[in-house]
Structure formats: C-alpha cells, structure tokens
Design a protein around this motif. Sequence first.
Motif, PDB file in Angstrom:
ATOM      1  N   LYS A   2      44.616  38.824  43.356  1.00  0.00           N
ATOM      2  CA  LYS A   2      43.871  37.858  42.562  1.00  0.00           C
ATOM      3  C   LYS A   2      43.008  38.574  41.525  1.00  0.00           C
ATOM      4  CE  LYS A   2      43.489  33.956  45.771  1.00  0.00           C
ATOM      5  NZ  LYS A   2      42.545  33.037  46.472  1.00  0.00           N
ATOM      6  N   ARG A   3      42.982  38.012  40.307  1.00  0.00           N
ATOM      7  CA  ARG A   3      42.117  38.538  39.268  1.00  0.00           C
ATOM      8  C   ARG A   3      40.691  38.070  39.512  1.00  0.00           C
ATOM      9  NH1 ARG A   3      45.208  42.534  37.839  1.00  0.00           N
ATOM     10  NH2 ARG A   3      47.239  41.881  37.084  1.00  0.00           N
ATOM     11  N   ARG A   4      39.733  38.940  39.253  1.00  0.00           N
ATOM     12  CA  ARG A   4      38.329  38.624  39.506  1.00  0.00           C
ATOM     13  C   ARG A   4      37.650  38.166  38.216  1.00  0.00           C
ATOM     14  NH1 ARG A   4      34.777  42.746  42.194  1.00  0.00           N
ATOM     15  NH2 ARG A   4      33.676  40.852  42.846  1.00  0.00           N
ATOM     16  N   ARG A  21      37.228  24.953  38.796  1.00  0.00           N
ATOM     17  CA  ARG A  21      38.426  25.020  37.955  1.00  0.00           C
ATOM     18  C   ARG A  21      39.120  26.379  38.074  1.00  0.00           C
ATOM     19  NH1 ARG A  21      37.302  22.194  32.061  1.00  0.00           N
ATOM     20  NH2 ARG A  21      36.851  20.081  32.815  1.00  0.00           N
ATOM     21  N   VAL A  23      38.907  28.650  40.502  1.00  0.00           N
ATOM     22  CA  VAL A  23      39.495  28.838  41.834  1.00  0.00           C
ATOM     23  C   VAL A  23      40.827  28.099  41.920  1.00  0.00           C
ATOM     24  CG1 VAL A  23      39.229  28.286  44.280  1.00  0.00           C
ATOM     25  CG2 VAL A  23      37.326  29.302  43.016  1.00  0.00           C
ATOM     26  N   THR A  24      40.885  26.901  41.347  1.00  0.00           N
ATOM     27  CA  THR A  24      42.130  26.129  41.323  1.00  0.00           C
ATOM     28  C   THR A  24      43.223  26.877  40.553  1.00  0.00           C
ATOM     29  OG1 THR A  24      40.871  24.054  41.386  1.00  0.00           O
ATOM     30  CG2 THR A  24      43.164  23.914  40.671  1.00  0.00           C
ATOM     31  N   MET A  25      42.823  27.629  39.538  1.00  0.00           N
ATOM     32  CA  MET A  25      43.793  28.414  38.766  1.00  0.00           C
ATOM     33  C   MET A  25      44.243  29.678  39.501  1.00  0.00           C
ATOM     34  SD  MET A  25      42.148  28.316  34.924  1.00  0.00           S
ATOM     35  CE  MET A  25      41.703  26.780  34.122  1.00  0.00           C
ATOM     36  N   GLY A  26      43.628  29.976  40.645  1.00  0.00           N
ATOM     37  CA  GLY A  26      44.061  31.125  41.436  1.00  0.00           C
ATOM     38  C   GLY A  26      43.227  32.377  41.259  1.00  0.00           C
ATOM     39  N   PHE A  27      42.023  32.233  40.670  1.00  0.00           N
ATOM     40  CA  PHE A  27      41.174  33.406  40.459  1.00  0.00           C
ATOM     41  C   PHE A  27      40.185  33.596  41.612  1.00  0.00           C
ATOM     42  CE2 PHE A  27      42.217  32.168  36.019  1.00  0.00           C
ATOM     43  CZ  PHE A  27      42.852  33.340  35.630  1.00  0.00           C
ATOM     44  N   ASP A  28      39.745  34.832  41.789  1.00  0.00           N
ATOM     45  CA  ASP A  28      38.650  35.160  42.694  1.00  0.00           C
ATOM     46  C   ASP A  28      37.373  35.111  41.852  1.00  0.00           C
ATOM     47  OD1 ASP A  28      36.815  36.203  44.428  1.00  0.00           O
ATOM     48  OD2 ASP A  28      37.791  38.145  44.696  1.00  0.00           O
ATOM     49  N   ARG A 111      42.332  27.941  30.114  1.00  0.00           N
ATOM     50  CA  ARG A 111      43.429  28.700  30.715  1.00  0.00           C
ATOM     51  C   ARG A 111      44.049  29.673  29.706  1.00  0.00           C
ATOM     52  NH1 ARG A 111      46.634  27.588  35.113  1.00  0.00           N
ATOM     53  NH2 ARG A 111      45.802  25.453  35.252  1.00  0.00           N
ATOM     54  N   THR A 239      54.198  42.365  40.783  1.00  0.00           N
ATOM     55  CA  THR A 239      54.690  41.460  39.751  1.00  0.00           C
ATOM     56  C   THR A 239      55.799  42.127  38.936  1.00  0.00           C
ATOM     57  OG1 THR A 239      53.112  42.256  38.102  1.00  0.00           O
ATOM     58  CG2 THR A 239      52.366  40.487  39.583  1.00  0.00           C
TER      59      THR A 239
END
Length: 501
Positions: A2-4, A21, A23-28, A111, A239
């Motif tokens: 996860k990107r911080r 928002r 956190v929902t996008m997948g960030f830490d 985003r 990735t």
Amino acid sequence: MKRRVLVVDDDMAIVEVLEMRLVTMGFDVTATNDPQVAMAAVEGGRFDVALFDLRMEPADGITLMESVHTRQPRLPVLIMTAHGTIETAVNAVQRGAFDYLTKPFLRDELRAKIARALASRRWARDRERLLAVGQTLASTGIMARVLDAVAQGAVETTEAERCVVFQQEHGRLVPMASAGSTPPSWAALESVATAAMAKGLPVTSPGSDGASIVAAPLVVQRGPMGAVVIETASGIEPTEDDLDLLALFTSQAAVAVRNTHELERLRSGALAALGRMATEVAHELKNPLAGLRLYARHLEARLSKGGDADGAGLAQKITSTVDHLAAVVQEITAFGRPPELHREPTDVHALLDECVAFAQAKCETPDVEVFRAYDPACPDALLDVRELRKAFLNLILNGMEALSAGGRLTVTTSYAPDTRMVTVVIEDTGAGMSEETLSRMFDLFFTTKSQGTGLGMALARSVIDLHAGELAINSTVGKGTRVTVRLPVEPAAADPDGAHA
C-alpha cells in the motif's frame, strides 16, 4: 504494498472525509490537523504522497511542505486550497509543490492527481537508480561494484525486502551481490533462480510467510549465466512495473558480466602472446643481468676496500636495480607460463601463518597489529602449496604495506560444508583504493608502488583461477581494503589437475 499518504488540514471534518476517501482508494493514510504530529510522522517513516492545506495555523501548507522536504526531498506534495486562483497555484508550484487541489474535492480529480504524483515520483526514483547503475558500469568496469549497484537499485525501485544476484560458477550458483535484509532461506532464492534460468523467463514463486520471490534470468551471449532475484515483504504481490524494472536491472547485470567475460577473453589473448614472449625475454635478459649483478658486486667490493664509501653506495644501488629487473623477468616468465598444479593435502591455516610471518618480517611499519580468526572446521584442502604461497603472500604483503603505524590486518577463514568451499578474508585498515586503482588492479605492469612490478595481483588471480577459486576485492578510500578468496576443498571431477602430485 500500500502507498502511504499524509494528510494535514486544520479542519477535522475535511481530514475525516479525505481519510475515508483515500482508504477506500486503497491507500495507507496518516491524517491529522496538527503540523507537529505530521512532522513526527515524517520523521518516523517514509510517505509516497502528501496533501497539505494551504491556510493553516501556526504553519501554512507551503511552510510545512518546505520543512517536510528537508526530510524527504522527493516527496510529491499536493496543496489544498479553497482559493483556487492561478496566483496561488503558481506560487505553490514555484515553492516546490507537485500540484494543487481545490476545495470542494472532485473524486476523479483527487484520484487522477494522486496517481500522477505517484507515477512522477516513481519515474524520478527509478530513473535515478538506473542512471546510478549505468554510471557505475561506465566509470569502474568492475563487475562486483556494478552487481552491488544492481542489487541495491532493485531493492529501492521495487521496494522489495531483499535482492540477490546469482551467477553460475563451475556448475553451481554463487551469490555475487546482495542488498536488503538477510534472506530467511538462501535455498529458496537459489531454487527460483534455477527455475528462471531453466525457463529463460522471469519466474514468480511463493516465499516464506506470504512473501513472493521473483527471479529474472541473467542472459549472457549463449544463454542464462545466473539470475537476479527479489523477495517482497509478507503479503505483497509484485506489480508489472516491478517485473519490468527487474528486467532492466537484470540487463544491466548482464552487461557487467558480458564486459568481464570480454576482458577475460582479451586477457587470455594477452597471456598467450606474453607466454610466447617470455622465453625470448628470459633468454635475452637473464644472463646479461646476472653478469651485470656480478660486475656491480665486484665494483662495490673494490670501492669499499679502497675507502670510497660514496662509490660503493652507487654500486650497491646498481646491484639493487639489477635485482629488481631480474625479479620482473622472473615474474613475467611465471605469469606467461601458468604452471601445472601439483595438489596435495594442505593445512590452509598453516600456509596462512607462514605467509603472515614472512610479511611481518618484511614490513617495516611500526606497531602493526595482526589478528587471526580461523574456522576450526576447515579441513585440509587439495591445493598446490607452492603456487598458493605466492598468491597469499602477495595479498598479505599488499595489506601490510597499506597500513600506517597502529594499523590492523585481519585474516579470517570459514568453511561451508554444503559447497565444500574454504573462504579466506584478508582485511586491512589502510588508506584504501580509488575507483581508478580498483579498475586497473589486475592490469599487467600497473602498480602504485615505487618498487612494484605490476604483476603480483595478476599472478595471484591466475593462481586462484587455476584452482577453480574466486578472488574479490572491495576497497573504500580512507577505510581500507577487503580481499576475499574462495577455494574448493577438492578439484571438480573434470579438473585435469585433480590428481595428486
């Protein structure tokens, strides 16, 4: 992984909305309304992108950004403002911001700008690491240095836990460079490296505790000669970008290996020519030099007997110069005609003790400390004592002569039962060597000593190569030099010199 993201705004309602928002996008996400808390977070770990409100008290967003950039210079910062004027945006970018966001936030704009900031950061970092590896390759030409840079670059750009560069030597995979933490299992990395070499393509395999191991084959000329292997942190999947970067770093490693092989080919041609010339040199110079030495000694004796001390001193210098020339001729002859090995069971520790004692007797530097740490598990090895004595003596003398008063020479050994290899490390605390000196270390007739022949290191490597061993040198200016020699306990089955003398 996860990107911080770091979020700082003095309005807690905005902080909470942004955190949700992101956190929902997948960030830490680390979100706060206190700039001091944000600075403490930056001190405690690295972030991938930051969002700072422009107008805050006591420190505004641009001031906070400049403070953060003293810790993480390449961190992309998006300035958030409800005053989305051109002047505000230009000022923020001129002061170091990546871009700006206007309130209220549009999801797609948020985003897109974060994605662009992350892509820009990664591109800059990857370009920097690839450039560093390329510069190392261009400036030194030393395979060990380039492979070290490849391993370090692969760890930093893919954010893996570790990287190991394997190369095939005498039918087995040998770790030539590594970066990051120590692998929990060398066998697991080697197994994936072997699979990648067999397939000729990158291979991914599960590692320990949910990690992933990725290996890319190191292809040189005829086929795979090794592999570059990374292992991710637990639960992290590599990735496509990671795989592409690993392929780029593997190609850099391949260039280093290919260049080294080309230098070895040229060196073999030079050796053949030198071998043909050595007999002529020996025949033409040995007898005249012996005659000159005899005449100089007679002249020295006559002048001494007649009381001419100055003349006798000059004659002595002639004798010394002739001895030096004779030594050069002898070393050229020895180097031009690699000997046939006469192996016998050898106590490596006794051989090293003998070489250390001789070097101590020859070295004139006062208060030099010699430390020895021998592995008692080292067995006797089938080696040519006469030839290896030359190699070890040269390496130990080099270390002793590099020391200043109060310096320290350390000689250690270790034994690896799985590979049946004895490792000897000779380390000094001397002045170290520059990149240029390291790159020319094995060049014929290259020396930094006033009385050196420039053949000692080439002879040492030739002897170790004949034993199917490995010689590596690492040195840092002002810190000293570390020489590592790895020798097999017995010759490989195909070694023609494997028989006892």
